[in-house]
Every structure is written in C-alpha cells, then in structure tokens.
Design an enzyme around this catalytic site. Structure first.
Site, PDB file in Angstrom:
ATOM      1  N   ILE A 186      -6.210   1.956  -1.544  1.00 51.96           N
ATOM      2  CA  ILE A 186      -5.487   3.152  -2.014  1.00 51.96           C
ATOM      3  C   ILE A 186      -4.242   2.736  -2.775  1.00 51.96           C
ATOM      4  O   ILE A 186      -3.938   3.254  -3.836  1.00 51.96           O
ATOM      5  CB  ILE A 186      -5.090   4.060  -0.829  1.00 51.96           C
ATOM      6  N   GLY A 187      -3.526   1.789  -2.229  1.00 49.98           N
ATOM      7  CA  GLY A 187      -2.322   1.330  -2.910  1.00 49.98           C
ATOM      8  C   GLY A 187      -1.535   0.366  -2.057  1.00 49.98           C
ATOM      9  O   GLY A 187      -1.811   0.205  -0.873  1.00 49.98           O
TER      10      GLY A 187
ATOM     11  N   LYS B 284      -3.582   0.166   7.277  1.00 49.45           N
ATOM     12  CA  LYS B 284      -2.536  -0.514   6.539  1.00 49.45           C
ATOM     13  C   LYS B 284      -2.542  -1.958   6.982  1.00 49.45           C
ATOM     14  O   LYS B 284      -2.441  -2.253   8.164  1.00 49.45           O
ATOM     15  CB  LYS B 284      -1.192   0.143   6.851  1.00 49.45           C
TER      16      LYS B 284
ATOM     17  N   ASP C 124      12.145   7.502   6.095  1.00 49.43           N
ATOM     18  CA  ASP C 124      11.745   7.415   4.688  1.00 49.43           C
ATOM     19  C   ASP C 124      11.127   8.738   4.260  1.00 49.43           C
ATOM     20  O   ASP C 124      10.052   8.774   3.678  1.00 49.43           O
ATOM     21  CB  ASP C 124      10.781   6.248   4.484  1.00 49.43           C
TER      22      ASP C 124
ATOM     23  N   GLY D 200       2.415  -1.091  -0.948  1.00 46.69           N
ATOM     24  CA  GLY D 200       3.851  -0.850  -0.928  1.00 46.69           C
ATOM     25  C   GLY D 200       4.556  -2.154  -0.627  1.00 46.69           C
ATOM     26  O   GLY D 200       3.946  -3.225  -0.667  1.00 46.69           O
ATOM     27  N   SER D 201       5.836  -2.057  -0.290  1.00 49.44           N
ATOM     28  CA  SER D 201       6.612  -3.273  -0.059  1.00 49.44           C
ATOM     29  C   SER D 201       6.188  -3.996   1.211  1.00 49.44           C
ATOM     30  O   SER D 201       6.490  -5.158   1.390  1.00 49.44           O
ATOM     31  CB  SER D 201       8.105  -2.941  -0.002  1.00 49.44           C
ATOM     32  N   TYR D 202       5.499  -3.289   2.126  1.00 51.65           N
ATOM     33  CA  TYR D 202       5.195  -3.933   3.409  1.00 51.65           C
ATOM     34  C   TYR D 202       3.716  -4.111   3.693  1.00 51.65           C
ATOM     35  O   TYR D 202       3.343  -4.500   4.774  1.00 51.65           O
ATOM     36  CB  TYR D 202       5.857  -3.151   4.551  1.00 51.65           C
TER      37      TYR D 202
ATOM     38  N   CYS E  96      -2.620  -0.275   1.781  1.00 52.96           N
ATOM     39  CA  CYS E  96      -3.403   0.743   2.470  1.00 52.96           C
ATOM     40  C   CYS E  96      -4.811   0.792   1.898  1.00 52.96           C
ATOM     41  O   CYS E  96      -4.990   0.826   0.679  1.00 52.96           O
ATOM     42  CB  CYS E  96      -2.758   2.115   2.319  1.00 52.96           C
TER      43      CYS E  96
HETATM   44  P1  ATP Z   1       6.677   1.820   0.214  1.00 55.75           P
HETATM   45  O1  ATP Z   1       6.159   1.957   1.616  1.00 55.75           O
HETATM   46  O2  ATP Z   1       6.981   0.418  -0.151  1.00 55.75           O
HETATM   47  O3  ATP Z   1       7.784   2.765  -0.077  1.00 55.75           O
HETATM   48  P2  ATP Z   1       4.262   3.130  -0.521  1.00 55.75           P
HETATM   49  O4  ATP Z   1       4.582   4.176   0.466  1.00 55.75           O
HETATM   50  O5  ATP Z   1       3.697   3.572  -1.829  1.00 55.75           O
HETATM   51  O6  ATP Z   1       5.513   2.243  -0.804  1.00 55.75           O
HETATM   52  P3  ATP Z   1       2.316   2.160   1.355  1.00 55.75           P
HETATM   53  O7  ATP Z   1       3.054   2.762   2.486  1.00 55.75           O
HETATM   54  O8  ATP Z   1       1.716   0.810   1.556  1.00 55.75           O
HETATM   55  O9  ATP Z   1       3.255   2.056   0.093  1.00 55.75           O
HETATM   56  O10 ATP Z   1       1.171   3.154   0.896  1.00 55.75           O
HETATM   57  C1  ATP Z   1       0.274   2.778  -0.132  1.00 55.75           C
HETATM   58  C2  ATP Z   1      -0.457   4.009  -0.668  1.00 55.75           C
HETATM   59  O11 ATP Z   1      -1.284   4.560   0.347  1.00 55.75           O
HETATM   60  C3  ATP Z   1       0.465   5.126  -1.118  1.00 55.75           C
HETATM   61  O12 ATP Z   1      -0.054   5.665  -2.308  1.00 55.75           O
HETATM   62  C4  ATP Z   1       0.353   6.136  -0.016  1.00 55.75           C
HETATM   63  O13 ATP Z   1       0.545   7.445  -0.504  1.00 55.75           O
HETATM   64  C5  ATP Z   1      -1.058   5.952   0.472  1.00 55.75           C
HETATM   65  N1  ATP Z   1      -1.223   6.348   1.877  1.00 55.75           N
HETATM   66  C6  ATP Z   1      -0.474   5.949   2.927  1.00 55.75           C
HETATM   67  N2  ATP Z   1      -0.902   6.491   4.081  1.00 55.75           N
HETATM   68  C7  ATP Z   1      -1.963   7.280   3.757  1.00 55.75           C
HETATM   69  C8  ATP Z   1      -2.852   8.132   4.520  1.00 55.75           C
HETATM   70  N3  ATP Z   1      -2.717   8.261   5.835  1.00 55.75           N
HETATM   71  N4  ATP Z   1      -3.823   8.801   3.855  1.00 55.75           N
HETATM   72  C9  ATP Z   1      -3.950   8.655   2.514  1.00 55.75           C
HETATM   73  N5  ATP Z   1      -3.163   7.889   1.744  1.00 55.75           N
HETATM   74  C10 ATP Z   1      -2.174   7.197   2.350  1.00 55.75           C
HETATM   75 MG    MG Z   2       5.262   3.384   2.660  1.00 54.56          MG
END
Ligand code: ATP
Ligand code: MG
Ligand code: MG
Length: 286
Positions: free
Chosen positions: A14-15, A37, A140, A17-19, A22
């Site tokens: 899906i994508g 994640k 956050d 993030g900094s940590y 997903c």
């Molecule tokens: P950061 O946490 O660094 O601020 P982020 O939130 O984009 O960045 P992640 O928390 O790793 O990074 O999430 C990655 C992607 O997965 C994001 O596009 C987020 O919207 C999506 N995502 C996270 N949790 C879910 C979920 N439960 N269902 C669907 N999509 C999700």
């Molecule tokens: Mg995040």
C-alpha cells in the site's frame, strides 16, 4: 493458536512511511483482507523492542467501532522483522476527501463534518480512557490517518508512533507530528498530553471546512508565532456559528481551558447535534 506468516498471503504494497511498509494481505483461513505493517526489528535495542511490543499489546486492547483494530504481531524466525496485523480500511481517508474538494472547488457538507467530529471524539474517548493508569495518545492525528469505511464512518488508525503515557510518573517528551497541527504547548517545548490530541482534532475539523489548516506560514518561526497566539480566520461563512464555536473551543491556546473529551461530549451544542445525527441515521436505516 498464534498466527504465523504462512497464514497470510501478500496481495500488494500500500505504501511506506518513515517507520515501515504497509501491505494488504489475505488471511488464507477465511479470505479476509487485512493489513500488516512491516518494521525492522533486528536493529532495535532491547528497550525499543520491549516498548514496541507493549505498545502493540495496548493497541490490541482498543476495540472500538471507530478505531482500526490491531489483531496480532508476528516476529519472523530470524528476528529481523516485526509484522503488525490490523484491520484493512478500504474507504480512503480524510486527506483524500479534502484534496478532492480543493481540486474540484467544492466543500464538504456540514452534516458530514459533524459526523466526523462526533465519531472522532468517540474514538479518542476510548483511547484516552485510562487502562491501568495508561492512556493511548494518538500523537499523529491528521486527515491522512482518519480512514473511512464504505459507509463513510471514521476508523482512527496509523497509531505508528503513539507512545504509552504513564500518568503517575512522567509525560512523554518525544516530539512527533505534523508541524501545521502542532499544539502551542508542543511549540513551547512542553509535554504531549491528551489535550494535544484535542488541539489536533480542532485543526482537522477546521481543515475539513476551510480546506487548509488553521495556521499556515512559509516558515516554521512564523507558523509557531501564529499557533501560539491562536491567529486564524473563521471557517467559511457557509458553516454554522455552532460549528465555528466548537472548533474555536478545540483551538484554545491555553491547555487548561481547552476542553477534554468529556467536556466536548457534554457541550450542549454537541449534544444537540448528536441527537440530530441519530435521527438522520435512523431515518436512513428505516
Ligand atoms: P508516516 O507514518 O511516516 O507519517 P505514512 O503514514 O504514509 O507515513 P505508513 O504508516 O507506513 O506511512 O502507511 C503507509 C500507507 O499505508 C499509507 O498510505 C497509509 O494510509 C496506508 N495505511 C496504513 N494503515 C492502513 C490500514 N489499516 N488500511 C489501509 N491503508 C492503511
Ligand atoms: Mg504512519
Ligand atoms: Mg499515515
């Protein structure tokens, strides 16, 4: 029986993030779509590992209709990666809705904003409820972390950085968060607490109406100044005085005077809106 990596099939990324990253996954047993994640675990210190695991354990206790469910965690056999398994939200998020409005020159309905306010408040109430003296602070809160289900109901998610707060001992000092939504107490280097989540919620509701955050500036110093004196304009005039009043209460610069979740829920304006929303929901489901 605890699950193992073999119980799931990865569908897509899906994508990131900094940590971590997903991924959308499918549980083989019943075909249910979930998200995990992936986070690097092997490189963490022992105390970081402990903290992360206890955080996830706490999140797993949060069972609420407006909070993303955290089901499980799996650490791979080589101890390098931790997989945190949670509910999959397929209705997009508030950030997507807000940018769509901006692009198309439209606004979100006032009723929808009230619905978000009430559902976010109810989710935060569950988080802030003390469990063994601990509250979960989201830390956050921003539109991208307010997911929606297919009926446009709130699913508060992405607690990635939420830290456990031990009320009896100390306040967590770690700074996280999007600068636009940073509360005055954080600007002033004070501790994060429940009221900081309230401030962020005020910023989100404001942005849902105005389609931009309440405090904006081209540099951090000017932004901080505006935040600390509460320098923002009214939400667009198409929105009611009631909504404007509530948002201004959430954006109260003084922590002590800023309402708690309980105060918000007891506010006559919110009570009135809540009843109206109930009537609409009942009519829709009739
Ligand atoms: P950061 O946490 O660094 O601020 P982020 O939130 O984009 O960045 P992640 O928390 O790793 O990074 O999430 C990655 C992607 O997965 C994001 O596009 C987020 O919207 C999506 N995502 C996270 N949790 C879910 C979920 N439960 N269902 C669907 N999509 C999700
Ligand atoms: Mg995040
Ligand atoms: Mg996110």
């Amino acid at each position: 029986m605890p699950s193992t990596l073999d119980d799931f099939e990865v569908i897509e990324t899906i994508g990131s993030g900094s940590y971590g990253t997903c991924k959308k996954i499918k549980r083989k047993r019943d075909g249910k779509f979930l998200v995990w994640k992936e986070m690097e675990y092997g490189t963490m210190t022992e105390s970081e590992k402990q903290m992360l695991v206890s955080e996830v354990n706490l999140l797993r206790e949060l069972k609420h209709q407006h909070i993303v469910r955290y089901y499980d965690r799996i650490i791979d056999r080589s101890n390098t990666t931790i997989y945190i398994i949670m509910e999959y939200c397929d209705g997009g998020d508030l950030a997507v809705l807000i940018s769509k409005c901006r692009r198309e020159g439209t606004y979100l309905d006032e009723d929808f904003v009230w619905k978000m306010l009430i559902q976010m408040t109810s989710a935060l109430k569950e988080c802030h409820r003390r469990k063994n003296g601990k509250a979960v602070l989201h830390r956050d809160l921003k539109p991208a972390n307010i997911f929606l289900d297919s009926d446009n109901n709130v699913k508060l998610g992405d607690f990635g950085l939420a830290r456990v707060l031990h009320h009896e001992t100390s306040f967590a000092k770690t700074f996280v968060g999007t600068p636009y939504y940073m509360s005055p107490e954080l600007v002033n280097n004070m501790s994060y607490n429940e009221k900081s989540d309230i401030w962020s919620m005020g910023c989100m509701l404001y942005e849902m109406c105005a389609l931009h955050p309440p405090f904006t500036a081209s540099n951090q110093v000017d932004l901080n100044k505006k935040i600390c004196i509460g320098d923002y304009k009214r939400i667009p005039s198409r929105y009611s005085e009631d909504l404007n009043t509530i948002i201004s209460k959430l954006l109260c610069v003084e922590v002590q005077k800023r309402p708690s979740i309980e105060n918000i829920l007891a506010d006559p304006i919110v009570l009135r809106r809540n009843r109206k929303l109930d009537r609409v929901e009942r009519r829709n489901s009739a």
